[in-house]
Design a protein around this motif. Sequence first.
Motif, PDB file in Angstrom:
ATOM      1  N   TYR A  17      -1.473  -0.931   4.697  1.00 41.65           N
ATOM      2  CA  TYR A  17      -1.569   0.336   5.200  1.00 41.65           C
ATOM      3  C   TYR A  17      -2.489   0.764   6.024  1.00 41.65           C
ATOM      4  O   TYR A  17      -3.553   0.036   6.306  1.00 41.65           O
ATOM      5  CB  TYR A  17      -1.585   1.347   3.990  1.00 41.65           C
ATOM      6  N   THR A  19      -3.700   3.793   6.214  1.00 36.02           N
ATOM      7  CA  THR A  19      -4.923   4.649   5.668  1.00 36.02           C
ATOM      8  C   THR A  19      -5.164   4.299   4.267  1.00 36.02           C
ATOM      9  O   THR A  19      -4.329   3.511   3.560  1.00 36.02           O
ATOM     10  CB  THR A  19      -4.352   6.122   5.502  1.00 36.02           C
ATOM     11  N   ARG A  20      -6.518   4.355   4.013  1.00 36.36           N
ATOM     12  CA  ARG A  20      -7.180   4.079   2.530  1.00 36.36           C
ATOM     13  C   ARG A  20      -6.399   4.614   1.602  1.00 36.36           C
ATOM     14  O   ARG A  20      -5.975   4.151   0.412  1.00 36.36           O
ATOM     15  CB  ARG A  20      -8.625   4.400   2.627  1.00 36.36           C
ATOM     16  N   GLU A  22      -3.240   5.802   1.471  1.00 40.44           N
ATOM     17  CA  GLU A  22      -1.878   5.194   1.223  1.00 40.44           C
ATOM     18  C   GLU A  22      -2.020   3.848   0.054  1.00 40.44           C
ATOM     19  O   GLU A  22      -1.630   3.628  -0.770  1.00 40.44           O
ATOM     20  CB  GLU A  22      -1.116   4.620   2.179  1.00 40.44           C
ATOM     21  N   ALA A  23      -3.371   2.925   0.626  1.00 37.04           N
ATOM     22  CA  ALA A  23      -3.624   2.003  -0.194  1.00 37.04           C
ATOM     23  C   ALA A  23      -3.874   2.136  -1.467  1.00 37.04           C
ATOM     24  O   ALA A  23      -3.603   1.428  -2.576  1.00 37.04           O
ATOM     25  CB  ALA A  23      -4.422   1.101   0.719  1.00 37.04           C
ATOM     26  N   GLU A  24      -4.691   3.012  -1.628  1.00 33.69           N
ATOM     27  CA  GLU A  24      -5.207   3.668  -2.985  1.00 33.69           C
ATOM     28  C   GLU A  24      -4.035   4.000  -3.801  1.00 33.69           C
ATOM     29  O   GLU A  24      -3.961   3.821  -4.880  1.00 33.69           O
ATOM     30  CB  GLU A  24      -6.347   4.904  -2.870  1.00 33.69           C
ATOM     31  N   ARG A  38      -5.832  -4.487  -5.896  1.00 32.09           N
ATOM     32  CA  ARG A  38      -7.172  -4.096  -5.196  1.00 32.09           C
ATOM     33  C   ARG A  38      -7.033  -3.782  -3.586  1.00 32.09           C
ATOM     34  O   ARG A  38      -5.951  -4.300  -3.005  1.00 32.09           O
ATOM     35  CB  ARG A  38      -8.385  -5.165  -5.439  1.00 32.09           C
ATOM     36  N   ILE A  39      -7.807  -3.332  -3.114  1.00 31.98           N
ATOM     37  CA  ILE A  39      -7.990  -3.145  -1.560  1.00 31.98           C
ATOM     38  C   ILE A  39      -8.739  -4.028  -0.981  1.00 31.98           C
ATOM     39  O   ILE A  39     -10.091  -4.126  -1.452  1.00 31.98           O
ATOM     40  CB  ILE A  39      -8.215  -1.623  -1.230  1.00 31.98           C
ATOM     41  N   ASP A  40      -8.284  -4.902   0.119  1.00 34.12           N
ATOM     42  CA  ASP A  40      -9.280  -5.683   0.868  1.00 34.12           C
ATOM     43  C   ASP A  40      -9.349  -5.025   2.307  1.00 34.12           C
ATOM     44  O   ASP A  40      -8.408  -4.581   2.882  1.00 34.12           O
ATOM     45  CB  ASP A  40      -8.586  -7.032   1.023  1.00 34.12           C
ATOM     46  N   ASP A  42     -12.182  -2.638   4.945  1.00 36.19           N
ATOM     47  CA  ASP A  42     -12.754  -1.721   5.341  1.00 36.19           C
ATOM     48  C   ASP A  42     -12.247  -0.736   6.304  1.00 36.19           C
ATOM     49  O   ASP A  42     -12.830   0.056   6.615  1.00 36.19           O
ATOM     50  CB  ASP A  42     -14.419  -1.797   5.414  1.00 36.19           C
ATOM     51  N   LYS A  44      -8.461  -0.259   8.910  1.00 26.38           N
ATOM     52  CA  LYS A  44      -6.911  -0.602   8.721  1.00 26.38           C
ATOM     53  C   LYS A  44      -6.627  -2.085   9.416  1.00 26.38           C
ATOM     54  O   LYS A  44      -7.446  -2.431  10.306  1.00 26.38           O
ATOM     55  CB  LYS A  44      -6.230   0.523   9.548  1.00 26.38           C
ATOM     56  N   PHE A  46      -5.437  -1.728   5.783  1.00 29.87           N
ATOM     57  CA  PHE A  46      -5.985  -1.830   4.479  1.00 29.87           C
ATOM     58  C   PHE A  46      -4.948  -2.559   3.513  1.00 29.87           C
ATOM     59  O   PHE A  46      -3.866  -2.157   3.072  1.00 29.87           O
ATOM     60  CB  PHE A  46      -6.200  -0.286   3.618  1.00 29.87           C
TER      61      PHE A  46
END
Length: 80
Positions: A17, A19-20, A22-24, A38-40, A42, A44, A46
């Motif tokens: 994604y 944006t963070r 959207e990923a969250e 999980r998100i990898d 820091d 985009k 993400f």
Amino acid sequence: NSAKEDGARFSVQLAAYDTRAEAEGSVKRLKGRGIEARIDGDAKPFRVRVGRYATRAEATAALAKLKKQGQSGFIAELKP
């Protein structure tokens, strides 16, 4: 901990994604379905990923299980 520390070289990437937020949201939905995501990264993109595997074969087996749960994804090589 970094990929180098735990010996992991591969992961299964389910999405990416801009944006963070959207990923969250994606991680939250996956966790609600019992998928430990999980998100990898820091910045985009993400990347939403599952698992840390030492071999491509382990990651491939995990991807096959995820596909049975209706997820699509691919094997991502982790940067050391």
